[in-house]
Design a protein around this motif. Sequence first.
Motif, short mmCIF file in Angstrom:
data_model
loop_
_atom_site.label_atom_id
_atom_site.label_comp_id
_atom_site.label_asym_id
_atom_site.label_seq_id
_atom_site.Cartn_x
_atom_site.Cartn_y
_atom_site.Cartn_z
N GLU A 209 2.58 1.79 -3.46
CA GLU A 209 1.71 2.40 -4.46
C GLU A 209 1.57 3.89 -4.22
N SER A 210 1.39 4.29 -2.96
CA SER A 210 1.26 5.70 -2.62
C SER A 210 2.52 6.47 -2.99
N HIS B 41 0.83 -1.21 0.00
CA HIS B 41 0.00 0.00 0.00
C HIS B 41 0.87 1.26 0.00
#
Length: 551
Positions: free
Chosen positions: A153-154, A150
């Motif tokens: 991706e950020s 996560h």
Amino acid sequence: MTTLHEQHDLDMPDVRHSLDHYYMVTQTDAEGLVLSVNKNFLNVSNWTPKRVLGKTIWQLFDEDEKAQNTIHHIWTQLQSGKTWFGTAQKQKRTGEPYFTNMLAVPSMEEDGSLARALFLELDITEDIRLKERLEQIAFIDIETGLMSRHKLESLVNDMIREEKSFSFVYLSIDHYYTLKELQNGTDETELTQAFANRMKRYFQDNPIARIGSSQFVILTPFGDWYVQGFLDFLEQQPLYIGSEALPLSISGGIVRYPEDQKSYVTLLEAAVMTLDEVRKQGGGKIVSLSATSHKVLNRRSLINRKLLTALDHKALEVAFQPQYDVASKQVKVYEALVRWEDEELGTVSPDELIPIAESNGLIANIGEYVLSEAARLAVRLEEQEGSPHVSVNTSVREFSNHPMKENMLSILQTEGCRPGQLELEITEKFAFRAEEEQSIIQQMKELQDAGVNFILDDFGTGYASFRYMQYLPISKVKIDKVYMNSLVSHPKTQQLVEGMIQFSKTMGLYTIAEGVETQAQFDLLVSMGIDAVQGYYIGAPVPAEKLHIRN
């Protein structure tokens, strides 16, 4: 309530009591100077009446730019006579930030100017802190201390917005689980931590993420030579578990932004494709995205962009391939296959189209279109001797993300088609998901009760096909076309196919062979007891208007 002067707006005792009991209450004049606050405000903010009264509302907000922009926006809304609701970052007397859900309400003069403003707030600091802690957990891989998928991706999206060039490096430990077994049950955590430490030492300040049990991504500004040097580093600095050095093999793919791909999803997809190519060649290398893979990915991207327009313009077509029933010597089924002929793309096959449609959410639209076309043909076939059925390939996404049963029965009713005239083909991937989601199995059984037959496609290619037959409402199986190429020339293939046919018969299942292209294949399958065959030997897929159907 502490106040500088008599309150006029809150002159109803019950309302004032309720507000004071539940909310932090602040009132300002038209210039934003604090006129009054209640006890809840003082308790949360640690301000005292002496220090807070007469201050501006801006001084009660945190000093950072975002918080000040928020109060500026709020005040602009109030001056125009509009209320405001949202989350605000405030500041305690000690300078410590805290967070509230705030409702700001204006009180206007007769001439339309702001007279006073009322602020009602609930302290949500603990909720915000909990959210931050949960995000911290979500962004960190606990075992290794590396970034999570996560967070990766950020971060990649941030770097793309800032137009930073970087290499997206996807690494995987080859034969991971076999390696653990060879090391006498080496603890998985110990192995991944040791490898993570090697990456941290080599790549140092470059961001590193763990995105799977043995898969990692590094973001680096350095070139291929630097990344590939990691393999030499591992040879010089091998991993030790106890006193033993691990025989470690690493495969990887390198994709560059912006030269190769321009989004997180396509960077990851390209890196995985590159890694797969390395694995097919034996592994143990880190290579860059090949020209061939680059071409494939660009084509996928183009298909993805043009698909919605193609649906809107009804550019997709449905072709129907006949399926020959051996016992009756008749065509008993036509399989509906979606086709797309595009001026720029050329022919887009179902194998190419369907995975893209599944990933971009358009699979339901395509499925409804194909079902409608299939139902129309089925109605025409109803008048023909033997009443051939029509089979339609279906995606697990249509069952898990949409009420497939209701959609299908609605389409059949619209087209005047009986459910028993249609068959649905599912794949092993579908069956695997169905095992996890009871709602999918329930929809399948309800459709079966309505008369719809289910076919397990690609039979023989998955490790667990036999298990699915125990609980899914399957009445037919299709032996995958991969076996047809070597059917005539390889005795072992013959034994395998004949075994699948005999097994299916013991289960009471109708068995179809697809991909049949020659007389020799056909004759051999018939001698083995096959129920039906499909392929170019029987007939190619053609539009409905080209089928020989009596009207």
